[in-house]
Design an enzyme around this catalytic site. Structure first.
Site, PDB file in Angstrom:
ATOM      1  CE1 TYR A  58      -2.108  -3.321  -8.714  1.00  0.00           C
ATOM      2  CE2 TYR A  58      -1.012  -1.334  -7.947  1.00  0.00           C
ATOM      3  CZ  TYR A  58      -1.437  -2.623  -7.732  1.00  0.00           C
ATOM      4  OH  TYR A  58      -1.171  -3.243  -6.533  1.00  0.00           O
ATOM      5  CB  CYS A  77     -15.239   3.866 -29.458  1.00  0.00           C
ATOM      6  SG  CYS A  77     -16.828   4.521 -29.924  1.00  0.00           S
ATOM      7  CD  GLU A  78     -16.389   3.258 -23.479  1.00  0.00           C
ATOM      8  OE1 GLU A  78     -17.011   4.014 -22.704  1.00  0.00           O
ATOM      9  OE2 GLU A  78     -16.764   2.122 -23.776  1.00  0.00           O
ATOM     10  N   GLY A 134       0.758  -1.242   0.000  1.00  0.00           N
ATOM     11  CA  GLY A 134       0.000   0.000   0.000  1.00  0.00           C
ATOM     12  C   GLY A 134       0.784   1.285   0.000  1.00  0.00           C
ATOM     13  NE  ARG A 165      -2.818   3.457 -11.089  1.00  0.00           N
ATOM     14  CZ  ARG A 165      -2.622   4.683 -10.655  1.00  0.00           C
ATOM     15  NH1 ARG A 165      -2.066   5.573 -11.427  1.00  0.00           N
ATOM     16  NH2 ARG A 165      -2.954   5.023  -9.429  1.00  0.00           N
ATOM     17  CD  GLU A 198       0.618  -9.400   1.250  1.00  0.00           C
ATOM     18  OE1 GLU A 198      -0.329  -8.599   1.097  1.00  0.00           O
ATOM     19  OE2 GLU A 198       0.449 -10.587   1.497  1.00  0.00           O
ATOM     20  N   PRO A 199       4.610  -5.086  -0.820  1.00  0.00           N
ATOM     21  CG  PRO A 199       6.814  -4.348  -1.094  1.00  0.00           C
ATOM     22  CD  PRO A 199       5.972  -5.338  -0.322  1.00  0.00           C
ATOM     23  N   GLY A 200       3.527  -3.611  -3.851  1.00  0.00           N
ATOM     24  CA  GLY A 200       3.382  -3.819  -5.289  1.00  0.00           C
ATOM     25  C   GLY A 200       3.787  -2.546  -6.004  1.00  0.00           C
ATOM     26  CE1 TYR A 247      -8.933   1.655  -9.107  1.00  0.00           C
ATOM     27  CE2 TYR A 247      -6.844   1.758 -10.282  1.00  0.00           C
ATOM     28  CZ  TYR A 247      -7.828   1.022  -9.656  1.00  0.00           C
ATOM     29  OH  TYR A 247      -7.701  -0.336  -9.579  1.00  0.00           O
TER      30      TYR A 247
HETATM   31  C1  LIG Z   1      -2.826  -5.190  -4.180  1.00  0.00           C
HETATM   32  C2  LIG Z   1      -2.323  -5.813  -2.941  1.00  0.00           C
HETATM   33  C3  LIG Z   1      -1.070  -5.496  -2.459  1.00  0.00           C
HETATM   34  C4  LIG Z   1      -0.188  -4.453  -3.089  1.00  0.00           C
HETATM   35  O1  LIG Z   1      -0.696  -3.169  -3.003  1.00  0.00           O
HETATM   36  P1  LIG Z   1       0.193  -1.932  -3.491  1.00  0.00           P
HETATM   37  O2  LIG Z   1      -0.626  -0.759  -3.222  1.00  0.00           O
HETATM   38  O3  LIG Z   1       0.453  -2.144  -4.940  1.00  0.00           O
HETATM   39  O4  LIG Z   1       1.458  -1.956  -2.685  1.00  0.00           O
HETATM   40  C5  LIG Z   1      -0.618  -6.167  -1.344  1.00  0.00           C
HETATM   41  N1  LIG Z   1      -1.391  -7.097  -0.722  1.00  0.00           N
HETATM   42  C6  LIG Z   1      -2.613  -7.428  -1.156  1.00  0.00           C
HETATM   43  C7  LIG Z   1      -3.392  -8.461  -0.442  1.00  0.00           C
HETATM   44  C8  LIG Z   1      -3.133  -6.792  -2.280  1.00  0.00           C
HETATM   45  O5  LIG Z   1      -4.342  -7.103  -2.700  1.00  0.00           O
END
Ligand SMILES: *Cc1c(COP(=O)(O)O)cnc(C)c1O
Length: 428
Positions: free
Chosen positions: A383, A354-355, A243, A323, A285-287, A327
């Site tokens: 994303y 076409c939107e 997050g 995005r 869990e960074p994404g 969002y």
């Molecule tokens: C999407 C997600 C993440 C990663 O979130 P980011 O905002 O990209 O860091 C981590 N854990 C879970 C369970 C998620 O669904």
């Protein structure tokens, strides 16, 4: 504009990881996603260093959904990352990228028997999201003659200052088990014959730039961990999810770092586990943070039109970057072949879909833009491609990886044949 570390300007041309965007599009065409692999690794090491300098048992699980390219998963796996996977597909991607089953956590609020069977067969821990899922997993594990190791996903009911569509720990969210029901869920797990609860999992949302919600989350979770000790749950890990956001608006957004995160959250975690008398591993869990600022989306200007405003019509739309439409996300824009020219006109970057909602960037001051120019949409590594579609029968574009001095396609562009093939057998 303040450029992120992977970008530079040479003779008026925008460069990614030292490579001229104009040259890259001559070689690979447009639209084109270009990723600086070194930046992904630097972001990963920033995370792992900030955490492991404060606690010895740390695991960084990359949230594979942010960018599921195999080359990126391989790179992160080699660097030591595990993965948070949200589907059987992501689980298999992570394994085929060389990640180990014990370094994965299978998340998701709606898994089926096939998903759970795959997890049990491969020995991947499951973050269980409901009591129905617990019962299903128990029977799947029994059928496989195995014991499934699990965590529960907790809904901590925390208000998070981010877009409502990416806040996941609100009381009203579909994710997780309400925290007031969580102890009875663990009790149920303890009484399942083929289930071993070993972890506690939470994820409050995405694109969070304020550390306070993470601190609150940690407080709720270590408090629960203490209660789980009393229940007799042998907690091996506590996973606080991902997050951490990035400053999409380069000039004005706050730019918290993993160091800021660790400095606020780890003390709460360490104090909590000390009081509980346990030493579980600390998982995150960074994404987005690992991949977002590593990547640009390069798109060619097809035409410029003076209408309600100055529309710059480009060849990438929400088929490749949803995005902004989904969002209201903001991405900085650079005219990649005139990157050293000061802004002159207000422009709106419109995609080819076409939107009416297919706008990548609204009301931006840019240098004069003409048909044939190259536009870079910044910070699109998370994303971006991962949420792309073939809407309007547009094949997805290629992705290029720059790793050190090596430039290579990490995914070829789709073709019209890729659109037709899945239907051909059915229609004869
Ligand atoms: C999407 C997600 C993440 C990663 O979130 P980011 O905002 O990209 O860091 C981590 N854990 C879970 C369970 C998620 O669904």
């Amino acid at each position: 504009m303040i450029l992120p570390p992977s970008l530079s300007i040479r003779e008026g041309h925008l460069c990614v990881g030292g490579e001229d965007c104009n040259g890259l599009t001559e070689r690979f065409g447009t639209p084109l996603y270009v990723t600086d692999g070194d930046r992904v690794l630097a972001n990963y090491y920033a995370y792992s260093t900030a955490l492991s300098s404060r606690y010895t048992q740390v695991r960084v699980l990359y949230a594979a959904k942010a960018n599921g390219n195999l080359a990126i998963l391989r790179m992160l796996g080699k660097a030591g990352a595990g993965a948070d996977v949200f589907s059987s597909g992501e689980l298999q991607l992570a394994l085929s990228a060389g990640m180990l089953p014990e370094d994965l956590l299978f998340n998701g609020n709606s898994k089926n028997a096939a998903d759970l069977t795959l997890a049990v067969q491969k020995g991947v821990k499951v973050s269980v999201d409901s009591l129905d899922e617990l019962a299903l997993l128990d029977s799947v594990a029994e059928a496989e003659g195995k014991t499934a190791e699990i965590a529960f996903r907790v809904n901590p009911a925390i208000e998070v200052p981010t877009h409502p569509k990416i806040a996941t720990g609100l009381r009203t969210s579909k994710f997780g088990i309400p925290h007031e029901q969580i102890l009875s869920a663990y009790q149920a797990a303890l009484s399942c014959e083929h289930i071993q609860p070993v972890g506690l999992h939470c994820h409050i949302g995405s694109q969070i730039l304020d550390m306070e919600p993470f601190v609150q989350e940690a407080e709720v979770i270590v408090d629960l961990a203490g209660k789980l000790v009393d229940l007799g749950v042998p907690l091996q890990f506590i996973d606080l999810g991902g997050g951490l956001g990035i400053p999409y608006r380069h000039a004005t957004d706050p730019a918290p770092t993993p160091e800021d995160y660790a400095a606020r959250v780890l003390p709460v975690f360490l104090q909590g586990i000390k009081e509980a008398g346990i030493r579980p591993a600390f998982w995150v869990e960074p994404g987005r943070y690992l991949v977002a600022d590593s990547t640009v989306l390069l798109t060619r200007v097809n035409s410029v039109k003076e209408a309600y405003c100055r529309f710059v019509n480009v060849d990438a739309g929400f088929n490749l970057l949803v995005r902004p439409a989904m969002y209201d996300a903001y991405h900085e824009v650079v005219v990649a072949n005139r990157a050293d020219v000061p802004p002159l006109n207000m422009c709106t970057i419109a995609g080819p879909i076409c939107e009416s909602g297919d706008i990548l960037a609204r009301d931006r001051y840019l240098p004069v833009v003409r048909a044939g120019d190259l536009v870079a949409i910044l910070d699109t590594g998370a994303y971006g491609f991962a949420m792309s579609s073939q809407y309007n029968a547009r094949p997805r574009c290629a992705e290029v990886l720059i790793a050190g001095k090596t430039v290579s396609a990490m995914r070829r562009a789709e073709t019209v044949e890729d659109l037709i093939a899945p239907m051909e057998d059915c229609t004869r």
